[in-house]
Scaffold this active site. Structure first.
Site, PDB file in Angstrom:
ATOM      1  N   ASP A 110       0.852  -1.277  -0.137  1.00 33.52           N
ATOM      2  CA  ASP A 110       0.083  -0.066   0.022  1.00 33.52           C
ATOM      3  C   ASP A 110       0.795   1.207   0.065  1.00 33.52           C
ATOM      4  OD1 ASP A 110       0.820  -0.399   2.667  1.00 33.52           O
ATOM      5  OD2 ASP A 110      -1.007  -0.855   3.400  1.00 33.52           O
TER       6      ASP A 110
ATOM      7  N   ASN B 147      -7.921  -2.936  14.006  1.00 29.48           N
ATOM      8  CA  ASN B 147      -9.287  -3.123  13.663  1.00 29.48           C
ATOM      9  C   ASN B 147      -9.371  -4.359  12.643  1.00 29.48           C
ATOM     10  OD1 ASN B 147      -8.155  -2.239  11.264  1.00 29.48           O
ATOM     11  ND2 ASN B 147      -9.379  -0.439  11.230  1.00 29.48           N
TER      12      ASN B 147
ATOM     13  N   HIS C 276      -7.567  -4.987   9.922  1.00 29.16           N
ATOM     14  CA  HIS C 276      -7.461  -4.709   8.492  1.00 29.16           C
ATOM     15  C   HIS C 276      -6.098  -5.494   8.144  1.00 29.16           C
ATOM     16  CE1 HIS C 276      -4.799  -0.743   9.252  1.00 29.16           C
ATOM     17  NE2 HIS C 276      -4.081  -1.730   9.236  1.00 29.16           N
TER      18      HIS C 276
ATOM     19  N   GLU D 291      -9.516  -1.852   5.147  1.00 25.30           N
ATOM     20  CA  GLU D 291     -10.360  -1.636   6.363  1.00 25.30           C
ATOM     21  C   GLU D 291     -11.444  -2.391   6.560  1.00 25.30           C
ATOM     22  OE1 GLU D 291      -8.493   0.011   8.346  1.00 25.30           O
ATOM     23  OE2 GLU D 291      -8.328   2.009   8.014  1.00 25.30           O
TER      24      GLU D 291
HETATM   25  P1  PGA Z   1       2.132  -2.156  12.723  1.00 19.72           P
HETATM   26  O1  PGA Z   1       0.880  -1.846  11.593  1.00 19.72           O
HETATM   27  O2  PGA Z   1       2.859  -3.302  12.007  1.00 19.72           O
HETATM   28  O3  PGA Z   1       2.829  -0.866  12.412  1.00 19.72           O
HETATM   29  O4  PGA Z   1       1.341  -2.273  13.653  1.00 19.72           O
HETATM   30  C1  PGA Z   1       0.162  -3.020  11.170  1.00 19.72           C
HETATM   31  C2  PGA Z   1      -0.817  -2.632  10.197  1.00 19.72           C
HETATM   32  O5  PGA Z   1      -1.596  -1.610  10.702  1.00 19.72           O
HETATM   33  O6  PGA Z   1      -1.079  -3.482   9.365  1.00 19.72           O
END
Ligand code: PGA
Length: 239
Positions: A67, A135, A137, A142
């Protein structure tokens, strides 16, 4: 789903890194899907270490990242392109021409088709690294009404903005991102998802033990035939 629990992030980095290095040594022109965020950083440290010790070369790999933010120039210090340069690509011998990123500022439909075609023409992603949001995702898909397919432009939720805005000290965090869709992620031949810390425990529980539902996008991984979930004890706390 294969669930593995480790004592700390360093052990996870080593375990995931070893799987990647053995693939690269066996198939030097393999296709790797990378993720940004804090979770995969120990993996990138391990890959860099192995490269520095002459145990692996990444010169023939092709990469796809999951992304990229919209409303941010590619080289901005908070772009995911810059994140990958700083945490991995700038430290190893990957061929810059074989690094693929979504363009967060391109037309959504055209960019989605371009990325899907590029992944297909590469032969498909051999190993995709994933994190998971609080959440549920994966990439920036999302929770929503349905599982997405190919890359699309997402409006980030408040949970994601709360989690990531700490990285934006001088400008407001973008509210949109281009993300690989769930369908594209599910086409990866192998997936390694990494989650560490208490804040991920609920999402991890829903991903593994909950119903398969777009309300927890990561739950779709229950239907993939080759997924390893790498957790530390805190993230595995509610299993
Ligand atoms: P993080 O993010 O590794 O910084 O916790 C993971 C994500 O949001 O997919």
């Amino acid at each position: 789903m294969e669930i593995r629990v480790y004592r700390n992030e360093k052990e996870i980095g080593e375990a995931a890194g070893k799987i990647i290095c053995s693939l690269v040594n066996e198939k030097p022109d393999c296709v790797l899907g990378f993720a940004t965020g804090a979770s995969p950083v120990p993996v990138y440290e391990y890959l860099t270490e192995q490269y520095n010790e002459g145990k692996v070369s990444f010169k023939d790999i092709t990469t796809f990242n999951l992304d990229e933010y919209c409303e941010l120039p590619k080289n901005h210090k908070n772009s995911y392109y810059t994140f990958m340069q700083e945490n991995l690509f700038g430290k190893i011998d990957v061929n810059p021409e074989k690094i693929n990123f979504l363009d967060g500022n391109a037309d959504e439909a055209t960019e989605s088709k371009r990325y899907a075609r590029a992944i297909e023409e590469s032969g498909g992603i051999d190993i995709q690294i994933l994190g998971i949001g609080r959440n549920g995702h994966i990439a920036f898909n999302e929770p929503g009404a349905e599982f997405t397919d190919e890359a699309w432009k997402v409006t980030l939720t408040q949970s994601t903005i709360d989690a990531n805005s700490k990285y934006f000290d001088d400008i407001p965090m973008p509210r949109h991102a281009m993300t690989m869709g769930i369908g594209s992620i599910m086409k990866s031949k192998k997936i390694i998802l990494i989650a560490t810390g208490n804040a991920k425990a609920e999402a991890v529980k829903n991903m593994i033990n909950g119903p398969v539902t777009p309300l927890c996008p990561a739950s779709i991984l229950q239907q993939h035939k080759d997924v390893i979930i790498m957790l530390d004890e805190a993230a595995a706390n509610l299993l």
